[in-house]
Design a protein around this motif. Sequence first.
Motif, PDB file in Angstrom:
ATOM      1  N   GLY A 294       0.813  -1.208   0.000  1.00  9.85           N
ATOM      2  CA  GLY A 294       0.000   0.000   0.000  1.00  9.85           C
ATOM      3  C   GLY A 294       0.846   1.257   0.000  1.00  9.85           C
ATOM      4  N   ILE A 295       1.915   1.248   0.792  1.00 13.43           N
ATOM      5  CA  ILE A 295       2.814   2.407   0.846  1.00 13.43           C
ATOM      6  C   ILE A 295       3.493   2.616  -0.502  1.00 13.43           C
ATOM      7  CG2 ILE A 295       4.943   3.293   1.887  1.00 13.43           C
ATOM      8  CD1 ILE A 295       4.076   1.833   4.478  1.00 13.43           C
ATOM      9  N   GLN A 296       3.942   1.521  -1.100  1.00 17.29           N
ATOM     10  CA  GLN A 296       4.596   1.608  -2.406  1.00 17.29           C
ATOM     11  C   GLN A 296       3.625   2.126  -3.466  1.00 17.29           C
ATOM     12  OE1 GLN A 296       7.638   1.230  -3.182  1.00 17.29           O
ATOM     13  NE2 GLN A 296       7.630   1.093  -5.411  1.00 17.29           N
ATOM     14  N   LEU A 297       2.391   1.692  -3.358  1.00 18.31           N
ATOM     15  CA  LEU A 297       1.387   2.064  -4.358  1.00 18.31           C
ATOM     16  C   LEU A 297       1.013   3.537  -4.255  1.00 18.31           C
ATOM     17  CD1 LEU A 297      -0.528   0.939  -6.566  1.00 18.31           C
ATOM     18  CD2 LEU A 297      -2.207   0.561  -4.760  1.00 18.31           C
ATOM     19  N   MET A 298       0.849   4.022  -3.026  1.00 22.38           N
ATOM     20  CA  MET A 298       0.334   5.381  -2.846  1.00 22.38           C
ATOM     21  C   MET A 298       1.405   6.397  -2.452  1.00 22.38           C
ATOM     22  SD  MET A 298      -3.274   4.604  -0.951  1.00 22.38           S
ATOM     23  CE  MET A 298      -4.422   3.412  -1.622  1.00 22.38           C
ATOM     24  N   GLY A 299       2.535   5.931  -1.944  1.00 19.53           N
ATOM     25  CA  GLY A 299       3.570   6.871  -1.535  1.00 19.53           C
ATOM     26  C   GLY A 299       4.909   6.624  -2.183  1.00 19.53           C
ATOM     27  N   GLY A 300       5.017   5.543  -2.946  1.00 15.03           N
ATOM     28  CA  GLY A 300       6.268   5.224  -3.620  1.00 15.03           C
ATOM     29  C   GLY A 300       6.272   5.747  -5.046  1.00 15.03           C
ATOM     30  N   PHE A 301       6.951   5.006  -5.910  1.00 18.39           N
ATOM     31  CA  PHE A 301       7.104   5.472  -7.281  1.00 18.39           C
ATOM     32  C   PHE A 301       5.772   5.513  -8.036  1.00 18.39           C
ATOM     33  CE2 PHE A 301       8.695   5.309 -11.684  1.00 18.39           C
ATOM     34  CZ  PHE A 301       9.595   6.357 -11.611  1.00 18.39           C
ATOM     35  N   PHE A 302       4.857   4.619  -7.672  1.00 16.94           N
ATOM     36  CA  PHE A 302       3.559   4.592  -8.345  1.00 16.94           C
ATOM     37  C   PHE A 302       2.650   5.745  -7.921  1.00 16.94           C
ATOM     38  CE2 PHE A 302       4.740   0.119  -8.959  1.00 16.94           C
ATOM     39  CZ  PHE A 302       4.456  -0.018 -10.308  1.00 16.94           C
ATOM     40  N   ALA A 303       3.091   6.516  -6.944  1.00  9.09           N
ATOM     41  CA  ALA A 303       2.261   7.626  -6.474  1.00  9.09           C
ATOM     42  C   ALA A 303       1.985   8.641  -7.578  1.00  9.09           C
ATOM     43  CB  ALA A 303       2.933   8.319  -5.287  1.00  9.09           C
ATOM     44  N   TRP A 304       2.883   8.707  -8.569  1.00  9.79           N
ATOM     45  CA  TRP A 304       2.647   9.646  -9.669  1.00  9.79           C
ATOM     46  C   TRP A 304       1.375   9.300 -10.433  1.00  9.79           C
ATOM     47  CZ3 TRP A 304       4.669  14.141  -9.594  1.00  9.79           C
ATOM     48  CH2 TRP A 304       5.923  14.344  -9.018  1.00  9.79           C
ATOM     49  N   LEU A 305       1.031   8.030 -10.467  1.00  7.42           N
ATOM     50  CA  LEU A 305      -0.230   7.644 -11.104  1.00  7.42           C
ATOM     51  C   LEU A 305      -1.419   8.186 -10.322  1.00  7.42           C
ATOM     52  CD1 LEU A 305       0.548   3.942 -12.099  1.00  7.42           C
ATOM     53  CD2 LEU A 305       0.398   5.925 -13.616  1.00  7.42           C
ATOM     54  N   TRP A 306      -1.279   8.229  -8.997  1.00  8.04           N
ATOM     55  CA  TRP A 306      -2.350   8.787  -8.173  1.00  8.04           C
ATOM     56  C   TRP A 306      -2.463  10.295  -8.386  1.00  8.04           C
ATOM     57  CZ3 TRP A 306      -5.654   5.838  -5.229  1.00  8.04           C
ATOM     58  CH2 TRP A 306      -5.311   4.490  -5.110  1.00  8.04           C
ATOM     59  N   VAL A 307      -1.332  10.944  -8.588  1.00  8.02           N
ATOM     60  CA  VAL A 307      -1.365  12.381  -8.887  1.00  8.02           C
ATOM     61  C   VAL A 307      -2.077  12.620 -10.217  1.00  8.02           C
ATOM     62  CG1 VAL A 307       0.048  14.416  -9.374  1.00  8.02           C
ATOM     63  CG2 VAL A 307       0.722  12.844  -7.549  1.00  8.02           C
ATOM     64  N   MET A 308      -1.748  11.802 -11.209  1.00 11.73           N
ATOM     65  CA  MET A 308      -2.423  11.922 -12.503  1.00 11.73           C
ATOM     66  C   MET A 308      -3.919  11.672 -12.358  1.00 11.73           C
ATOM     67  SD  MET A 308       0.378   9.926 -14.870  1.00 11.73           S
ATOM     68  CE  MET A 308      -0.701   9.891 -16.299  1.00 11.73           C
ATOM     69  N   GLN A 309      -4.265  10.680 -11.545  1.00 12.40           N
ATOM     70  CA  GLN A 309      -5.678  10.394 -11.314  1.00 12.40           C
ATOM     71  C   GLN A 309      -6.368  11.576 -10.635  1.00 12.40           C
ATOM     72  OE1 GLN A 309      -6.819   7.638  -8.171  1.00 12.40           O
ATOM     73  NE2 GLN A 309      -8.135   6.542  -9.594  1.00 12.40           N
ATOM     74  N   ALA A 310      -5.673  12.193  -9.691  1.00 13.03           N
ATOM     75  CA  ALA A 310      -6.240  13.355  -9.006  1.00 13.03           C
ATOM     76  C   ALA A 310      -6.481  14.504  -9.983  1.00 13.03           C
ATOM     77  CB  ALA A 310      -5.305  13.803  -7.884  1.00 13.03           C
ATOM     78  N   ILE A 311      -5.550  14.689 -10.915  1.00 15.45           N
ATOM     79  CA  ILE A 311      -5.724  15.733 -11.934  1.00 15.45           C
ATOM     80  C   ILE A 311      -6.974  15.455 -12.763  1.00 15.45           C
ATOM     81  CG2 ILE A 311      -4.730  16.710 -14.046  1.00 15.45           C
ATOM     82  CD1 ILE A 311      -1.958  16.216 -12.790  1.00 15.45           C
ATOM     83  N   LEU A 312      -7.125  14.209 -13.184  1.00 14.06           N
ATOM     84  CA  LEU A 312      -8.277  13.846 -14.009  1.00 14.06           C
ATOM     85  C   LEU A 312      -9.590  13.983 -13.237  1.00 14.06           C
ATOM     86  CD1 LEU A 312      -6.790  10.695 -15.793  1.00 14.06           C
ATOM     87  CD2 LEU A 312      -7.226  12.935 -16.804  1.00 14.06           C
ATOM     88  N   MET A 313      -9.570  13.591 -11.970  1.00 20.77           N
ATOM     89  CA  MET A 313     -10.787  13.711 -11.160  1.00 20.77           C
ATOM     90  C   MET A 313     -11.171  15.175 -10.969  1.00 20.77           C
ATOM     91  SD  MET A 313     -10.147  10.709  -8.333  1.00 20.77           S
ATOM     92  CE  MET A 313     -11.719  10.919  -7.509  1.00 20.77           C
ATOM     93  N   GLY A 314     -10.156  16.027 -10.782  1.00 17.80           N
ATOM     94  CA  GLY A 314     -10.438  17.455 -10.670  1.00 17.80           C
ATOM     95  C   GLY A 314     -11.024  18.017 -11.953  1.00 17.80           C
ATOM     96  N   LEU A 315     -10.485  17.578 -13.085  1.00 16.43           N
ATOM     97  CA  LEU A 315     -11.016  18.034 -14.369  1.00 16.43           C
ATOM     98  C   LEU A 315     -12.464  17.596 -14.549  1.00 16.43           C
ATOM     99  CD1 LEU A 315      -7.950  17.370 -16.713  1.00 16.43           C
ATOM    100  CD2 LEU A 315      -8.853  19.581 -15.975  1.00 16.43           C
TER     101      LEU A 315
END
Length: 368
Positions: A294-315
């Motif tokens: 979970g940490i790797q997914l949301m706070g590790g290298f894959f966290a950039w995917l969550w940032v991209m998802q956040a951008i899309l959700m905001g849009l």
Amino acid sequence: MAEASTSRGISKGLVKLTVLLGISFAAFLIIKPFATEESYRAFPMIGSRLWVWIIAQLHLNFAAFVLGVPIFAVAMEYLGWKKGDERLDKIAHDFAKLFTVAYTITAIFGTVLLISLPILYPKFTEHMMKILGPTWWAYIAVMYAETVIVAYYYYSWDRMKSDGKGRHVFLGLLVNIAGTALLLITSSWVGYMTTPGGVNESTGELVSRWHAIKTHMWLPLSLHRLVANVVFGASIGAAYAAYRFITSTSPEEKAYYDWMGYTAAMISIAFYFVLPGIGYLLGVEIYAFNEQMGIQLMGGFFAWLWVMQAILMGLILFFINYYLWISLNKMPGGERYFKYVKLLYVFTFLGWAIWLTPHSVAVSLEEA
């Protein structure tokens, strides 16, 4: 005549599905004699992983539409039947037209994916068949059942409109049950791949097939996908209605497709706001399975995917607000609310910016 049309529709659906599955199994039998000890094979130019991702994503996009649209199509039909509202029945029928077309496209991409996996990932496919093989056969059986029900549901619409509407709504309910069954089966595959269970950790041998199916992710992932399918399907329906609104010439058609787009958009928005809560539930199960994962997914290298998802959700939120703002132009007296629009946009942007800002994100592989 109507009976013949229904029979032809069912026959066409079964023939298409059988041909596509036949192609898949034929390809599998052809490549089987050439099997080697390789775990992976490379796809030309773009690589195996990217190829499978593209095909799987296209398959899932159309599958989401096929599974999501029948939910509110049947709901519309039921409301139209009970209220005697012809418009609701018409919008349900229009949505049914859309998902019957998407059904074939979904099956085609599924066939390509089914051929690609054993060729490019032979060891992986062999392992999945060994652990979850019976679910693959269950998936095929449900697909055949759904094909028959979908065809009967669509082609019998006019025939059962005046006499037997209740039975027709029940057919729509069966379509949704079959679609949900397919979703549960495929979610069990993803759940096993991500949070495996039911196998010996040292040897990988099967210990309990039920526990291999009922993993940490299975039910929350299924619920998340189900709601997301409704959001996605309704959004596509709204886009289709917008296109028909633009291309329509008569005022009656424009009014109808405007109403259809508004209804679909409201359905999408309503389910969209439920989605984050279910997403957090899914995240909880991932952490419960493996905290480091979970940490790797949301706070590790894959966290950039969550940032991209956040951008899309905001849009998406901005587009929702913009859509509602435009809708005010069509409402008498709506102009008195225009002064609040900019303020709402400012608050939405600030909330989005705070939520979007990453607090612990790896910027290199060494930090991940």
